[in-house]
Structures are given as C-alpha cells and as structure tokens.
Design a protein around this motif. Structure first.
Motif, PDB file in Angstrom:
ATOM      1  N   SER A 155       7.221   4.055   3.544  1.00  0.00           N
ATOM      2  CA  SER A 155       6.455   4.010   4.776  1.00  0.00           C
ATOM      3  C   SER A 155       4.988   4.299   4.504  1.00  0.00           C
ATOM      4  CB  SER A 155       7.004   5.011   5.791  1.00  0.00           C
ATOM      5  OG  SER A 155       6.988   6.308   5.243  1.00  0.00           O
ATOM      6  N   SER A 156       4.143   3.689   5.322  1.00  0.00           N
ATOM      7  CA  SER A 156       2.706   3.878   5.233  1.00  0.00           C
ATOM      8  C   SER A 156       2.086   3.368   6.517  1.00  0.00           C
ATOM      9  CB  SER A 156       2.134   3.113   4.041  1.00  0.00           C
ATOM     10  OG  SER A 156       0.725   3.203   4.024  1.00  0.00           O
ATOM     11  N   ALA A 157       0.955   3.942   6.893  1.00  0.00           N
ATOM     12  CA  ALA A 157       0.240   3.467   8.067  1.00  0.00           C
ATOM     13  C   ALA A 157      -0.519   2.186   7.755  1.00  0.00           C
ATOM     14  CB  ALA A 157      -0.727   4.534   8.562  1.00  0.00           C
ATOM     15  N   SER A 158      -0.769   1.939   6.477  1.00  0.00           N
ATOM     16  CA  SER A 158      -1.558   0.790   6.055  1.00  0.00           C
ATOM     17  C   SER A 158      -0.661  -0.370   5.621  1.00  0.00           C
ATOM     18  CB  SER A 158      -2.478   1.189   4.895  1.00  0.00           C
ATOM     19  OG  SER A 158      -3.060   0.057   4.307  1.00  0.00           O
ATOM     20  N   LYS A 159      -0.821  -1.501   6.274  1.00  0.00           N
ATOM     21  CA  LYS A 159      -0.064  -2.689   5.905  1.00  0.00           C
ATOM     22  C   LYS A 159      -0.442  -3.157   4.496  1.00  0.00           C
ATOM     23  CE  LYS A 159       0.320  -5.530   9.331  1.00  0.00           C
ATOM     24  NZ  LYS A 159       0.113  -6.625  10.295  1.00  0.00           N
ATOM     25  N   ASP A 160      -1.713  -3.015   4.141  1.00  0.00           N
ATOM     26  CA  ASP A 160      -2.170  -3.413   2.812  1.00  0.00           C
ATOM     27  C   ASP A 160      -1.500  -2.588   1.714  1.00  0.00           C
ATOM     28  OD1 ASP A 160      -3.829  -5.350   3.898  1.00  0.00           O
ATOM     29  OD2 ASP A 160      -5.589  -4.028   3.931  1.00  0.00           O
ATOM     30  N   GLU A 161      -1.329  -1.290   1.966  1.00  0.00           N
ATOM     31  CA  GLU A 161      -0.643  -0.429   0.989  1.00  0.00           C
ATOM     32  C   GLU A 161       0.798  -0.881   0.794  1.00  0.00           C
ATOM     33  OE1 GLU A 161      -1.579   2.309  -0.841  1.00  0.00           O
ATOM     34  OE2 GLU A 161      -3.663   2.253  -0.195  1.00  0.00           O
ATOM     35  N   LEU A 162       1.468  -1.232   1.883  1.00  0.00           N
ATOM     36  CA  LEU A 162       2.863  -1.672   1.782  1.00  0.00           C
ATOM     37  C   LEU A 162       2.960  -2.998   1.026  1.00  0.00           C
ATOM     38  CD1 LEU A 162       4.153  -0.736   5.331  1.00  0.00           C
ATOM     39  CD2 LEU A 162       4.667   0.410   3.179  1.00  0.00           C
ATOM     40  N   GLN A 163       2.001  -3.889   1.239  1.00  0.00           N
ATOM     41  CA  GLN A 163       1.994  -5.143   0.487  1.00  0.00           C
ATOM     42  C   GLN A 163       1.754  -4.886  -0.988  1.00  0.00           C
ATOM     43  OE1 GLN A 163      -0.896  -7.435   2.651  1.00  0.00           O
ATOM     44  NE2 GLN A 163       0.622  -8.204   4.104  1.00  0.00           N
ATOM     45  N   GLY A 164       0.935  -3.872  -1.293  1.00  0.00           N
ATOM     46  CA  GLY A 164       0.713  -3.475  -2.682  1.00  0.00           C
ATOM     47  C   GLY A 164       1.982  -2.934  -3.316  1.00  0.00           C
ATOM     48  N   VAL A 165       2.765  -2.181  -2.542  1.00  0.00           N
ATOM     49  CA  VAL A 165       4.040  -1.654  -3.028  1.00  0.00           C
ATOM     50  C   VAL A 165       4.988  -2.808  -3.362  1.00  0.00           C
ATOM     51  CG1 VAL A 165       6.130  -0.409  -2.321  1.00  0.00           C
ATOM     52  CG2 VAL A 165       3.881   0.570  -1.872  1.00  0.00           C
ATOM     53  N   ILE A 166       5.071  -3.789  -2.469  1.00  0.00           N
ATOM     54  CA  ILE A 166       5.947  -4.943  -2.707  1.00  0.00           C
ATOM     55  C   ILE A 166       5.527  -5.675  -3.972  1.00  0.00           C
ATOM     56  CG2 ILE A 166       6.631  -7.209  -1.819  1.00  0.00           C
ATOM     57  CD1 ILE A 166       6.547  -5.959   1.003  1.00  0.00           C
TER      58      ILE A 166
END
Length: 77
Positions: free
Chosen positions: A46-57
């Motif tokens: 989980s993260s508030a930032s969509k960009d961070e989650l895309q980086g995780v993927i």
C-alpha cells in the motif's frame, strides 16, 4: 499408441518464504511511502502514491521468484 501420465503440483498463492523474499526486496529498495504486509498467501502493498505502486510493480517484474506474480488494484474509500 500408448499414453503417458505425469503428476504435477499446481501452486496457488505464495509460500511464506516467497512472501518474505518479496517484502525483503521492497525494504532493500528503500521506496518511500510504501508499506508491505504478508496476508496469508499474498503480499499487500500500500502507498498513497500511485507512482510508487507502479514502481513496485516494475521492480517485482524484474525479479524471478519462480512463480507468476499477479497484481490487483483494490481501492478503499
């Protein structure tokens, strides 16, 4: 003609070792604002930032865990 049989094991979900390895990879990447939690045979990120989650993927797709990873988008309002 003869026939052949082969018994295979199908795995659904992650083993606890794989889940720990994924969490370890995320912690080593030092991604800010990203939290990972093991929930049974899944890892919830989980993260508030969509960009961070895309980086995780993107990061997890580069790794080889021996299983196909599936990514779902679950929003809570």
């Amino acid at each position: 003609m003869g026939s052949a049989r082969q018994v295979i094991e199908i795995q659904d979900g992650l083993t606890s070792d794989m889940a720990r390895e994924i969490v370890k990879t995320l912690k080593e990447a030092k991604l800010r604002k990203v939290q990972a939690a093991i929930q049974g045979d899944t890892v919830r990120v989980s993260s508030a930032s969509k960009d961070e989650l895309q980086g995780v993927i993107a990061l997890l797709k580069q790794q080889d865990y021996g299983v196909e990873l599936k990514f779902g988008n679950f929003r809570s309002n």
